[in-house]
Design a protein around this motif. Structure first.
Motif, PDB file in Angstrom:
ATOM      1  N   TYR A 268      38.776 -34.241  17.372  1.00 39.65           N
ATOM      2  CA  TYR A 268      39.447 -33.317  18.286  1.00 39.65           C
ATOM      3  C   TYR A 268      39.435 -33.802  19.724  1.00 39.65           C
ATOM      4  CZ  TYR A 268      34.637 -31.519  18.170  1.00 39.65           C
ATOM      5  OH  TYR A 268      33.281 -31.405  18.181  1.00 39.65           O
TER       6      TYR A 268
ATOM      7  N   LYS B 250      46.881 -35.699  23.755  1.00 40.05           N
ATOM      8  CA  LYS B 250      47.676 -34.629  24.342  1.00 40.05           C
ATOM      9  C   LYS B 250      47.911 -34.852  25.831  1.00 40.05           C
ATOM     10  CE  LYS B 250      46.329 -30.288  22.928  1.00 40.05           C
ATOM     11  NZ  LYS B 250      45.313 -29.362  22.356  1.00 40.05           N
TER      12      LYS B 250
ATOM     13  N   ARG C 125      39.083 -31.704  31.816  1.00 41.26           N
ATOM     14  CA  ARG C 125      39.327 -30.641  30.851  1.00 41.26           C
ATOM     15  C   ARG C 125      38.835 -31.050  29.465  1.00 41.26           C
ATOM     16  NH1 ARG C 125      42.781 -26.327  31.393  1.00 41.26           N
ATOM     17  NH2 ARG C 125      43.263 -25.252  29.437  1.00 41.26           N
TER      18      ARG C 125
ATOM     19  N   TYR D 268      36.586 -29.585  25.368  1.00 40.37           N
ATOM     20  CA  TYR D 268      36.565 -30.176  24.035  1.00 40.37           C
ATOM     21  C   TYR D 268      35.203 -30.774  23.696  1.00 40.37           C
ATOM     22  CZ  TYR D 268      41.486 -29.239  23.520  1.00 40.37           C
ATOM     23  OH  TYR D 268      42.676 -28.596  23.391  1.00 40.37           O
TER      24      TYR D 268
ATOM     25  N   TRP E   8      52.102 -37.282  24.905  1.00 37.40           N
ATOM     26  CA  TRP E   8      52.537 -35.999  24.371  1.00 37.40           C
ATOM     27  C   TRP E   8      53.929 -35.596  24.847  1.00 37.40           C
ATOM     28  CZ3 TRP E   8      49.288 -35.195  20.612  1.00 37.40           C
ATOM     29  CH2 TRP E   8      49.437 -34.053  19.821  1.00 37.40           C
TER      30      TRP E   8
ATOM     31  N   ASN F 292      40.003 -28.478  17.662  1.00 30.22           N
ATOM     32  CA  ASN F 292      38.722 -28.082  18.245  1.00 30.22           C
ATOM     33  C   ASN F 292      38.211 -26.819  17.545  1.00 30.22           C
ATOM     34  OD1 ASN F 292      36.627 -27.315  19.851  1.00 30.22           O
ATOM     35  ND2 ASN F 292      37.686 -27.635  21.782  1.00 30.22           N
TER      36      ASN F 292
ATOM     37  N   ILE G  35      37.667 -23.213  19.866  1.00 32.88           N
ATOM     38  CA  ILE G  35      38.639 -22.418  20.627  1.00 32.88           C
ATOM     39  C   ILE G  35      39.850 -22.099  19.747  1.00 32.88           C
ATOM     40  CG2 ILE G  35      37.898 -23.188  22.930  1.00 32.88           C
ATOM     41  CD1 ILE G  35      40.073 -25.137  23.015  1.00 32.88           C
TER      42      ILE G  35
ATOM     43  N   ALA H 288      44.836 -21.282  22.401  1.00 35.39           N
ATOM     44  CA  ALA H 288      44.290 -22.016  23.545  1.00 35.39           C
ATOM     45  C   ALA H 288      44.596 -23.501  23.417  1.00 35.39           C
ATOM     46  CB  ALA H 288      42.791 -21.789  23.629  1.00 35.39           C
ATOM     47  N   GLN H 289      44.571 -24.008  22.178  1.00 36.70           N
ATOM     48  CA  GLN H 289      44.806 -25.437  21.997  1.00 36.70           C
ATOM     49  C   GLN H 289      46.278 -25.800  22.134  1.00 36.70           C
ATOM     50  OE1 GLN H 289      42.348 -27.416  18.978  1.00 36.70           O
ATOM     51  NE2 GLN H 289      41.478 -25.432  18.532  1.00 36.70           N
ATOM     52  N   LEU H 290      47.158 -24.859  21.808  1.00 33.02           N
ATOM     53  CA  LEU H 290      48.577 -25.108  22.039  1.00 33.02           C
ATOM     54  C   LEU H 290      48.881 -24.984  23.530  1.00 33.02           C
ATOM     55  CD1 LEU H 290      50.193 -23.105  19.099  1.00 33.02           C
ATOM     56  CD2 LEU H 290      50.162 -25.572  19.356  1.00 33.02           C
TER      57      LEU H 290
ATOM     58  N   ASP I 139      47.044 -25.353  26.203  1.00 33.63           N
ATOM     59  CA  ASP I 139      46.568 -26.260  27.254  1.00 33.63           C
ATOM     60  C   ASP I 139      47.462 -27.495  27.389  1.00 33.63           C
ATOM     61  OD1 ASP I 139      45.586 -27.649  25.117  1.00 33.63           O
ATOM     62  OD2 ASP I 139      43.480 -27.497  25.663  1.00 33.63           O
ATOM     63  N   VAL I 140      48.267 -27.776  26.372  1.00 35.06           N
ATOM     64  CA  VAL I 140      49.280 -28.815  26.527  1.00 35.06           C
ATOM     65  C   VAL I 140      50.279 -28.376  27.592  1.00 35.06           C
ATOM     66  CG1 VAL I 140      51.198 -29.966  25.391  1.00 35.06           C
ATOM     67  CG2 VAL I 140      49.058 -29.632  24.173  1.00 35.06           C
TER      68      VAL I 140
ATOM     69  N   THR J  44      49.926 -25.955  29.959  1.00 33.38           N
ATOM     70  CA  THR J  44      49.391 -25.780  31.314  1.00 33.38           C
ATOM     71  C   THR J  44      49.218 -27.125  31.999  1.00 33.38           C
ATOM     72  OG1 THR J  44      47.252 -25.585  30.273  1.00 33.38           O
ATOM     73  CG2 THR J  44      48.209 -23.564  31.102  1.00 33.38           C
ATOM     74  N   THR J  45      48.953 -28.179  31.216  1.00 37.15           N
ATOM     75  CA  THR J  45      48.777 -29.491  31.826  1.00 37.15           C
ATOM     76  C   THR J  45      50.116 -30.151  32.150  1.00 37.15           C
ATOM     77  OG1 THR J  45      46.781 -29.749  30.511  1.00 37.15           O
ATOM     78  CG2 THR J  45      47.632 -31.715  31.571  1.00 37.15           C
ATOM     79  N   HIS J  46      51.035 -30.125  31.182  1.00 35.53           N
ATOM     80  CA  HIS J  46      52.280 -30.873  31.365  1.00 35.53           C
ATOM     81  C   HIS J  46      53.385 -30.046  32.017  1.00 35.53           C
ATOM     82  CE1 HIS J  46      51.192 -34.548  29.171  1.00 35.53           C
ATOM     83  NE2 HIS J  46      50.474 -33.767  28.415  1.00 35.53           N
TER      84      HIS J  46
ATOM     85  N   MET K  85      52.028 -28.340  17.346  1.00 35.48           N
ATOM     86  CA  MET K  85      51.491 -28.786  18.631  1.00 35.48           C
ATOM     87  C   MET K  85      52.224 -30.041  19.102  1.00 35.48           C
ATOM     88  SD  MET K  85      47.535 -29.678  19.411  1.00 35.48           S
ATOM     89  CE  MET K  85      46.870 -28.214  18.711  1.00 35.48           C
TER      90      MET K  85
END
Lengths: 329, 590
Positions: free
Chosen positions: A226, A233, A239, A244, B403, B418, B421, B425-427, B429-430, B432-434, B480
């Motif tokens: 992960y 990603k 972060r 993670y 990505w 992960n 979480i 949340a894992q979808l 954060d892609v 929020t970052t990009h 994702m």
């Protein structure tokens, strides 16, 4: 729900085991503690009436015709009523009063110091594990040395250097004795000032363990899939490190934190002896030196209950931070 | 997913694997222990009587007394030698007893299973939460001082100190117990003691050794602490009692550091030596912990993107070589050149260890040290006309590229999500970052959109990965990968470890999405027949080289390399009738 039920059952068993240990230890030991106690009491001019003797016999055993079982149940009854007996060394103060007075000092000093040490160790361990192959690696052996040093030795040398030598900190005590304890700013300031060096020594000697544990877990989690996903990603390094890697790596440390609480309260005994700190540890020692068995047993019981309670809280918290425990139990 | 950092290093086999690697840490550790142990064992024979009182109190080190004298003129060197012996004795006693107790409760309990395990485990846990030192103090207090010898203290310390080790051993035994060779020994009717002794114990040796070392340190430190409180082994001489007398003689207040410092220093150095040895043992138990080489500065080269042959190409890999820089460097990928066209599925096949995963990760620069790209180029040809040299991207540019242009689908059924979480949340954060400009509501809408695309109920957003089935996790992984509408998707064994029906569903989904959205796929698998059905073109890798590179029809009808023929022959019935179906359409009965 099953998870919580199991946990609760476990703590009940542990509590019962502690109570039972407390009951049997004096009965398994050679000599007659009640006689020693009565002699001490008489020396101090206390009144040795039959009722007092009976109370101590119940607490410590020996000298009664009662069966062990019925003694055991009367003892459990007394404990549940909060009747821990009367202290001999400060006769006739009830044991519970002495404990109530000393406990807050230990809880605040050791509580804060332990938490700081845990937090510092976890944060440093995260960084060391994440940035492997940099100068941070040298933190691991350095803090290991600190953990291998006998705690009181380190503390006494620090006292000699920082308190007697440089005069930065007071030598001993929990507060300036000219002040009277209360919730005013001056007293709290004095307590903080007196608590800094003891807290510092606790943090110094225990931070290495947290650091090493967290660092090793970080090394394991950074090679997990992960974390690779998170890197693919395109997330920011900070972060990935926090959400993670560290988020997963911290789980065993949190579980370890619960277990270590037992050792922490234990460690406070030596801390308080080094700094003549007015906490529960120095009371326990005082009880030992004066053969004050009632106080000894009472304090041991209170420490056990505190450790069990803290463990329970951490366990419940653990279910929150690791969603998997809630199903698997 | 095969882990690219798992290098086939020249690992020692058999019992040699149990020995720590010779490292500076280990040498220093063993050296410290040996010197101090020797001092404790032999020292007392050469020094004078430690108890002799002279009228030369508090003499500083030098002359007749290399380490000075105590308040009453006793020779500190002599005391130190005897005290070291006493402390080592207690450490050894506790080490042996505590290790025995923890092995008894940890190994036997978990091996027996059932109620025995429950009872033993409960007992260990109760012992663990009952605070040790206060218990020791209470017990010591009830034992009269004249009866407190090394043995009493050692027994009490062992009784209060074994529980943590038992827990660790239990966890390890539980995992060993389910291994095939242990199960085989049990089934074949070997007695329990034999299975434990022959099959389980040898595998636990490193762990037992580490727990033993830990117990010895614990014992020596605890004994010192107890002695400081005046509750130590009062009728024998240990480093702890020595410190106790030094403290009560106000050694530090009288500036007699030579009285107070040496005993503590010996404990510290001995503990340090044991800790260093423990590091080495830990590295046997968990090889990941071994020291990694110092990170070199990342050299940035000027971007030199490969020329775009035509607008149909989206990714060019040109002469790429990847080397694992270990003892003898391993060339995992050798001079590989492939191109990926828009909307195409390019299959990359080969057996485990052939370098296909290493290649795929190097394309996105996800390879980890010691893997290193030695030569070659990877160029991304963007839809908007720019050509990007991926290997020359600066860290921030690389993050942005990943990505949004090229996403990856890992084996989600395993561990790619992960565990702690939620899916949402894992979808998110892609995004929020990009896409920092998106609002919370927009992000939510997009997440629901991609989940619907792959056929997962949107209520699953609040689930944790462990609450999803393997197939569902794989769909979430694909969702994702779709989030940012990438032009290339690298799929690493996306359907391995799923059952055939689920596998079919996922593959259909991938084909449908490719047709609807039009991304190109680099599909990695060991399953060549599957690629024959799915891929447009296929590259077959062997020992780091591409040995076959042609369209799926060509690979099937006229494989150029003998290895490809071998691979094709080795899968006759694995995919059952579907595989046979493919063969029939190609018109050659096999």
């Amino acid at each position: 729900m099953r998870y919580y039920a199991r946990k609760l059952a476990f703590y009940l068993v542990a509590f019962w085991a502690a109570l039972t240990l407390n009951f049997f230890i004096p009965r398994l030991m050679p000599g007659n503690p009640v006689d020693i106690l009565m002699a001490k009491l008489a020396q101090r001019g206390g009144t040795v009436d039959p009722a007092a003797r009976r109370a101590y016999e119940l607490l410590l055993g020996s000298g009664t015709d009662e069966s062990l079982l019925s003694q055991y149940f009367s003892y459990l009854g007394n404990m549940f009523r909060g009747d821990l007996g009367v202290s001999v060394s400060s006769f006739p103060t009830p044991v519970s009063d002495i404990i109530a007075e000393a406990l807050p000092w230990t809880l605040v000093l050791v509580g804060i110091a332990t938490f700081l040490s845990f937090a510092l160790g976890v944060v440093l361990g995260t960084l060391v594990g994440w940035r492997r192959g940099t100068w941070l690696d040298s933190l691991v052996p350095a803090t290991t040395v600190l953990a291998a040093v006998p705690y009181f030795w380190l503390a006494l040398i620090l006292v000699a250097l920082l308190a007697s030598g440089l005069g930065w900190f007071p030598l001993l005590g929990g507060y300036d004795v000219v002040l009277s304890p209360g919730w005013d700013l001056e007293f709290i300031g004095s307590a903080v000032y007196h608590g800094t060096l003891p807290a510092l020594t606790i943090v110094l000697s225990s931070v290495g363990g947290w650091l090493l544990g967290m660092r090793n877990m970080m090394v394991s989690t950074t090679s997990e899939d992960y974390v690779l996903t998170a890197q693919a990603k395109g997330l920011r390094d900070s972060r990935i490190m926090i959400r993670y890697a560290a988020r997963n790596a911290v789980l065993p440390s949190v579980a370890g934190f619960a277990i270590s609480l037992g050792f922490v309260v234990a460690g406070s005994i030596i801390t308080e002896q080094v700094f003549s700190y007015p906490g529960i540890g120095s009371k326990l020692l005082q009880a030992v030196q004066n053969n004050d068995y009632a106080l000894m047993q009472g304090i041991f019981l209170v420490i056990t209950v505190a450790v069990l309670g803290a463990n329970l809280v951490v366990d419940l918290l653990y279910a929150l931070i690791d969603p998997r425990t809630r199903v698997s139990g | 997913m095969t882990n690219p950092s798992a290098v086939p290093a020249a690992a020692p086999r058999g019992w040699r694997a149990m020995l720590p690697r010779r490292s500076p840490k280990l040498l220093v550790g063993v050296g410290l222990i040996a010197v101090i142990a020797l001092f404790g064992v032999v020292g007392p024979l050469f020094v004078g009587d430690p108890a002799t009182i002279r009228d030369v109190g508090l003499t500083p080190p030098g002359g007749d007394f290399p380490l000075g004298t105590t308040l009453t003129g006793q020779d500190i060197l002599a005391q130190l030698a005897h005290a070291t012996r006493g402390s080592l004795y207690i450490g050894l006693l506790v080490g042996v007893m505590a290790t025995f107790l923890s092995a008894l409760f940890g190994i036997v309990g978990s091996y027996a299973g059932g109620y025995v395990d429950e009872a033993f485990s409960l007992f260990s846990n109760v012992m663990l939460v009952i605070p040790g030192l206060p218990l020791v103090i209470v017990i010591s207090a009830f034992v009269p001082a004249d009866q407190r010898g090394s043995w009493t203290i050692a027994v009490v310390l062992a009784i209060t100190g074994w529980a943590a080790s038992a827990r660790v051993l239990r966890a390890q035994t539980l995992s060993l117990r389910n291994r095939d060779y242990v199960a085989a020994a049990r089934v074949s009717g070997e007695p329990a003691w034999r299975v434990i002794g022959v099959e389980i114990l040898p595998n636990l040796l490193p762990l037992l050794a580490s727990q033993f070392v830990f117990s010895v340190v614990y014992a020596i430190l605890s004994e010192a602490g107890l002695s400081f409180l005046g509750l130590g082994a009062s009728n024998s001489s240990t480093l702890g009692t020595m410190l106790y007398y030094a403290q009560n003689g106000f050694a530090l207040q009288r500036d007699a550091w030579w009285w107070f410092v040496p005993p503590g220093l010996i404990i510290a150095l001995f503990g340090c030596g044991l800790a260093l040895v423990n590091f080495s043992i830990d590295e046997i138990i968990n090889p990941k912990l071994r020291d990694v080489p110092k990170r070199g500065k990342q050299q940035n080269r000027a971007p030199q993107p490969a020329e775009r042959p035509d607008d149909d190409v989206v990714l060019t890999v040109d002469g790429l070589s990847v080397v694992y820089q270990v003892g003898t460097p391993v060339h995992a990928v050798k001079d590989v050149s492939i191109t990926l066209r828009r909307g195409e599925i390019l299959g990359l096949a080969g057996e485990s260890g052939c370098g296909k995963t290493t290649l795929a990760y190097a394309v996105n620069r996800l390879h980890r040290p010691p893997a290193e790209v030695t030569t070659g180029k990877v160029t991304f040809h963007d839809r908007d006309g720019t050509d990007t040299d991926i290997l020359a991207l600066k860290p921030a540019e690389l993050r942005e590229f990943r990505w949004s242009k090229l996403s990856m689908v890992f084996q989600g059924a395993m561990n790619a999500l992960n565990p702690v979480i939620t899916v949402q949340a894992q979808l998110e954060d892609v995004l929020t970052t990009h896409r920092p400009e998106m609002t919370k509501a927009q992000r939510r809408v997009r997440c629901e959109e991609v989940l619907r695309l792959v056929g997962v109920d949107v209520r699953r957003l609040t689930s944790f990965p462990h609450e999803l089935s393997g197939g569902m996790r794989q769909r979430v992984m694909i969702a994702m990968a779709l989030l940012l509408d990438p032009q290339v998707m690298i799929m690493d064994e996306p359907t391995t470890a799923l059952d055939v029906v689920v596998q079919r569903g996922i593959l259909r989904e991938i084909l449908r999405l490719r047709d609807e959205i039009g991304f190109a796929v680099l599909f990695i698998t060991h399953d060549l027949p599957l690629l024959l059905e799915l891929a447009d073109r296929i590259a077959v890798m062997k020992d780091g080289e591409v040995v076959e590179y042609a369209t799926a029809e060509q690979v099937y009808a006229a494989p150029a390399h003998p290895y490809t023929r071998k691979l094709l022959d080795s899968f006759p019935s694995l995919t059952g009738e579907r595989g046979a179906f493919v063969r029939e359409t190609s018109g050659s009965p096999l």
